[in-house]
Design an enzyme around this catalytic site. Structure first.
Site, PDB file in Angstrom:
ATOM      1  N   GLY A   1       0.827  -1.205   0.000  1.00  0.00           N
ATOM      2  CA  GLY A   1       0.000   0.000   0.000  1.00  0.00           C
ATOM      3  C   GLY A   1       0.857   1.249   0.000  1.00  0.00           C
ATOM      4  O   GLY A   1       2.047   1.211   0.339  1.00  0.00           O
ATOM      5  N   ASN A   2       0.262   2.339  -0.393  1.00  0.00           N
ATOM      6  CA  ASN A   2       0.993   3.604  -0.396  1.00  0.00           C
ATOM      7  C   ASN A   2       0.024   4.777  -0.370  1.00  0.00           C
ATOM      8  O   ASN A   2      -1.137   4.646  -0.757  1.00  0.00           O
ATOM      9  CB  ASN A   2       1.956   3.688  -1.592  1.00  0.00           C
TER      10      ASN A   2
ATOM     11  N   GLY B   1       9.263   0.057   0.229  1.00  0.00           N
ATOM     12  CA  GLY B   1       9.905  -0.988   1.028  1.00  0.00           C
ATOM     13  C   GLY B   1      10.073  -0.706   2.505  1.00  0.00           C
ATOM     14  O   GLY B   1      10.898  -1.351   3.162  1.00  0.00           O
TER      15      GLY B   1
ATOM     16  N   SER C   1       6.891   2.504  -5.373  1.00  0.00           N
ATOM     17  CA  SER C   1       6.951   2.026  -6.764  1.00  0.00           C
ATOM     18  C   SER C   1       5.676   2.392  -7.520  1.00  0.00           C
ATOM     19  O   SER C   1       5.630   2.305  -8.744  1.00  0.00           O
ATOM     20  CB  SER C   1       7.151   0.507  -6.777  1.00  0.00           C
ATOM     21  N   GLU C   2       4.628   2.788  -6.789  1.00  0.00           N
ATOM     22  CA  GLU C   2       3.372   3.198  -7.435  1.00  0.00           C
ATOM     23  C   GLU C   2       3.262   4.717  -7.568  1.00  0.00           C
ATOM     24  O   GLU C   2       2.159   5.249  -7.727  1.00  0.00           O
ATOM     25  CB  GLU C   2       2.165   2.665  -6.645  1.00  0.00           C
TER      26      GLU C   2
ATOM     27  N   HIS D   1      -3.797   4.116  -1.536  1.00  0.00           N
ATOM     28  CA  HIS D   1      -3.841   2.824  -2.223  1.00  0.00           C
ATOM     29  C   HIS D   1      -3.654   1.724  -1.189  1.00  0.00           C
ATOM     30  O   HIS D   1      -2.659   1.715  -0.469  1.00  0.00           O
ATOM     31  CB  HIS D   1      -2.758   2.744  -3.295  1.00  0.00           C
TER      32      HIS D   1
ATOM     33  N   HIS E   1      -4.753  -2.654   0.078  1.00  0.00           N
ATOM     34  CA  HIS E   1      -4.997  -4.019  -0.389  1.00  0.00           C
ATOM     35  C   HIS E   1      -6.068  -4.693   0.473  1.00  0.00           C
ATOM     36  O   HIS E   1      -5.795  -5.681   1.153  1.00  0.00           O
ATOM     37  CB  HIS E   1      -3.701  -4.843  -0.315  1.00  0.00           C
TER      38      HIS E   1
ATOM     39  N   HIS F   1      -5.733  -6.759  -7.305  1.00  0.00           N
ATOM     40  CA  HIS F   1      -4.641  -6.013  -6.675  1.00  0.00           C
ATOM     41  C   HIS F   1      -5.082  -5.240  -5.421  1.00  0.00           C
ATOM     42  O   HIS F   1      -4.583  -5.511  -4.334  1.00  0.00           O
ATOM     43  CB  HIS F   1      -4.046  -5.072  -7.743  1.00  0.00           C
TER      44      HIS F   1
HETATM   45 ZN   LIG Z   1      -0.547  -2.323  -4.435  1.00  0.00          ZN
END
Ligand SMILES: [Zn+2]
Length: 219
Positions: free
Chosen positions: A31-32, A48, A79-80, A99, A101, A162
Site C-alpha cells: 500500500g501507499n 519498502g 513504486s506506485e 492505495h 490491499h 490487486h
Molecule cells: Zn498495491
C-alpha cells in the site's frame, strides 16, 4: 490552489497509515499514500518501508515526473508513484490518494464480480460508483494508464486482482471511502454465504443516488 502545510501532511500520512494497517487493509510494506502539497509537489510514502514503523521523516517529496525533491538518503518513493501522479493528473479535485490491499474488495475482482452498489444504503450514498480498473503489473506504467478512465469516473476504484484506490480532498475522506468499500464487500461475502442476495429496489437506489449526489457535493 491553497498549499497544504508539509509538516501537517507528514503527520497526517503517518496517522492514517497506522489506522489502515491496524485494520488489516494493508499488510507489511504494501500500500501507499500521497498528499498533493501544492501545484507541483507531492508527498509520497517510501518504497519498502514497514508501515507500522514508518516515520514522518521517511516520507518523500516528488514533482510531477516522480523526481525526488526532498527525501532521506537511501529511500526511494513508492513504486506506485506514477499511479498516484496519474490520479492527480486526471482529477484536479483531489488532494490525497490512498492505495490499499483490502481483502474482500480485492477478492471480488479475483472472482470476476463487480462491486455491489445495490445492497447497502451507505455505499450507494457515500460512494456513487466504484469502477474496476483492468489488471496491470504493479509498479508498471501500464498500471498508471489502467486507472485513467476509472478514476475520471469515480474517486474510488478497485484495481483488478490487486487492491483499491480511494481519493479525496483529505486523507480522512479517502480512508472513509476505503472503509466503506471494504465493509460493503465484506457484507456481500457474508450475505452470499447465508443465501441468495436480495438487492435494494431500483426505486430505492434512485432515491439514494439523489441523496448521495447532495452529500458528496456533486449538485
Ligand atoms: Zn498495491
Amino acid at each position: 490552489m491553497e498549499p497544504i502545510n508539509e509538516e501537517f501532511a507528514r503527520a497526517e500520512i503517518i496517522r492514517i497509515t497506522q489506522i489502515v494497517t491496524a485494520q488489516g487493509l494493508v499488510r507489511s510494506n504494501d500500500g501507499n499514500i500521497s498528499v498533493r502539497l501544492d501545484e507541483d509537489r507531492f508527498l509520497m510514502t517510501p518504497s519498502g518501508v514497514y508501515k507500522m514503523t514508518m516515520e514522518a521523516d521517511d516520507l518523500i517529496v516528488v514533482d510531477w515526473e516522480g523526481n525526488v525533491i526532498k527525501g532521506r538518503p537511501g529511500l526511494k518513493p513508492t513504486s506506485e508513484t506514477q499511479m498516484h501522479l496519474e490520479a492527480y493528473r486526471q482529477r484536479a479535485d483531489i488532494r490525497a490518494v490512498l492505495h490499499a490491499h483490502p481483502i474482500y474488495a480485492t477478492s471480488l475482482t479475483i472472482a470476476g464480480l463487480p462491486f455491489p452498489m445495490d445492497i447497502i444504503p451507505e455505499a450507494a450514498i457515500g460512494l456513487g460508483s466504484v469502477p474496476v480498473a483492468e489488471y496491470a503489473t504493479p509498479g508498471s506504467r501500464e498500471l498508471a494508464d489502467s486507472i485513467q478512465g476509472p478514476i475520471r469516473q469515480s474517486k474510488n476504484i478497485i484495481l483488478s486482482h490487486h487492491g483499491t484506490i480511494t481519493a479525496g480532498n483529505t486523507l480522512e475522506e479517502a480512508l472513509i471511502a476505503l472503509e466503506r468499500i471494504e465493509h460493503t464487500a465484506h457484507s456481500y461475502f457474508v450475505s452470499r454465504s447465508f443465501g441468495e442476495i436480495v438487492p435494494l429496489s431500483e426505486e430505492e437506489l434512485g432515491k439514494l443516488q439523489i441523496i448521495g449526489r447532495k452529500v458528496r457535493g456533486e449538485v
